[in-house]
Write an enzyme that holds these catalytic residues in place. Structure first.
Site, PDB file in Angstrom:
ATOM      1  N   ARG A  35       0.820  -1.219   0.000  1.00 59.79           N
ATOM      2  CA  ARG A  35       0.000   0.000   0.000  1.00 59.79           C
ATOM      3  C   ARG A  35       0.847   1.259   0.000  1.00 59.79           C
ATOM      4  NH1 ARG A  35      -2.952  -3.626   3.058  1.00 59.79           N
ATOM      5  NH2 ARG A  35      -1.961  -2.912   4.961  1.00 59.79           N
ATOM      6  N   GLU A  81       4.990 -10.091  14.544  1.00 58.43           N
ATOM      7  CA  GLU A  81       4.349 -10.652  15.741  1.00 58.43           C
ATOM      8  C   GLU A  81       4.495 -12.181  15.723  1.00 58.43           C
ATOM      9  OE1 GLU A  81       0.450  -9.190  16.151  1.00 58.43           O
ATOM     10  OE2 GLU A  81       0.179 -10.023  18.171  1.00 58.43           O
TER      11      GLU A  81
HETATM   12  P1  AMP Z   1       4.569  -2.321  11.186  1.00 57.35           P
HETATM   13  O1  AMP Z   1       5.789  -2.905  10.527  1.00 57.35           O
HETATM   14  O2  AMP Z   1       4.102  -3.122  12.361  1.00 57.35           O
HETATM   15  O3  AMP Z   1       4.701  -0.843  11.495  1.00 57.35           O
HETATM   16  O4  AMP Z   1       3.388  -2.488  10.160  1.00 57.35           O
HETATM   17  C1  AMP Z   1       3.328  -1.671   9.102  1.00 57.35           C
HETATM   18  C2  AMP Z   1       2.690  -2.326   7.906  1.00 57.35           C
HETATM   19  O5  AMP Z   1       1.597  -3.204   8.222  1.00 57.35           O
HETATM   20  C3  AMP Z   1       2.157  -1.229   7.071  1.00 57.35           C
HETATM   21  O6  AMP Z   1       2.776  -1.353   5.808  1.00 57.35           O
HETATM   22  C4  AMP Z   1       0.669  -1.407   7.031  1.00 57.35           C
HETATM   23  O7  AMP Z   1       0.268  -1.473   5.697  1.00 57.35           O
HETATM   24  C5  AMP Z   1       0.376  -2.714   7.729  1.00 57.35           C
HETATM   25  N1  AMP Z   1      -0.532  -2.592   8.879  1.00 57.35           N
HETATM   26  C6  AMP Z   1      -0.223  -2.806  10.181  1.00 57.35           C
HETATM   27  N2  AMP Z   1      -1.286  -2.665  10.965  1.00 57.35           N
HETATM   28  C7  AMP Z   1      -2.318  -2.328  10.168  1.00 57.35           C
HETATM   29  C8  AMP Z   1      -3.704  -2.021  10.393  1.00 57.35           C
HETATM   30  N3  AMP Z   1      -4.262  -2.043  11.615  1.00 57.35           N
HETATM   31  N4  AMP Z   1      -4.463  -1.707   9.319  1.00 57.35           N
HETATM   32  C9  AMP Z   1      -3.918  -1.687   8.088  1.00 57.35           C
HETATM   33  N5  AMP Z   1      -2.638  -1.960   7.806  1.00 57.35           N
HETATM   34  C10 AMP Z   1      -1.841  -2.277   8.832  1.00 57.35           C
END
Ligand code: AMP
Length: 184
Positions: free
Chosen positions: A72, A109
């Site tokens: 995205r 996770e």
């Molecule tokens: P992180 O590496 O945990 O910061 O996760 C980031 C990636 O996961 C981003 O590229 C988001 O597209 C996706 N992501 C994580 N949590 C969500 C959420 N609640 N809703 C949509 N996309 C999420």
């Protein structure tokens, strides 16, 4: 974020990004950007807001590249690059880029993920704006930051539509300046 451009971008995110409870698994509230993408005025306002992170106070671009994280992040980073008049560079999941790459693995996770960046995607000393839709734990942003560094580039900021404040992703990116159009 401040100013008229920032206020319009924040309003668009808050009006047009939809919460989908329990997707893709129970307990996760998924931030669905598709209603925003379907609204030309809202989408445009968000691109203008994100692009502010790559400009100085006079509005002049201060970055050489805009980098988007699969998948995205691509949707937002590419038009931000065009708005700033600089190139777009994709960071992809492992095995998708055809050229020589740098790669970084990081903890999810459950399990591990690996991201790749073409070695010639960022030139030595280039200033890079990172763009994604959501900052959650910050693992993706941290890994992308490290890939830019491996190429010899300088990450100058991260711009996202939404920051999930309760997951403390901000802590994972150290002193990299963060522009969040909205914080939940
Ligand atoms: P992180 O590496 O945990 O910061 O996760 C980031 C990636 O996961 C981003 O590229 C988001 O597209 C996706 N992501 C994580 N949590 C969500 C959420 N609640 N809703 C949509 N996309 C999420």
């Amino acid at each position: 974020m401040s100013g008229e451009v920032g206020a319009a971008a924040t309003a668009a995110v808050e009006r047009l990004v939809r919460d989908v409870p329990d997707f893709p698994e129970p307990g996760i509230v998924f931030k669905d950007i598709t209603p925003l993408l379907a609204d030309s005025a809202g989408f445009g306002a968000v691109i203008d807001g994100l692009a502010q992170a790559g400009r100085d106070d006079s509005g002049a671009p201060v970055v050489d590249k805009v980098l988007g994280m699969e998948a995205r992040g691509f949707i937002f980073a590419a038009p931000v690059a065009l708005a700033l008049g600089v190139g777009f560079v994709p960071v992809r999941k492992v095995g998708k880029l055809p050229g020589e790459t740098h790669e970084v693995s990081y903890e999810l996770e459950y399990g591990e993920a690996t991201l790749e960046l073409h070695r010639d995607g960022i030139g030595d000393g280039e200033r890079v704006l990172l763009v994604d839709d959501v900052l959650a734990t910050g693992g993706t942003a941290r890994a992308t930051h490290d890939l830019v560094r491996q190429c010899g580039g300088t990450p100058v900021g991260l711009a996202v539509l939404l920051e999930l404040g309760f997951l403390s992703g901000r802590d994972a990116i150290g002193d990299l300046p963060l522009t969040s159009l909205s914080v939940v």
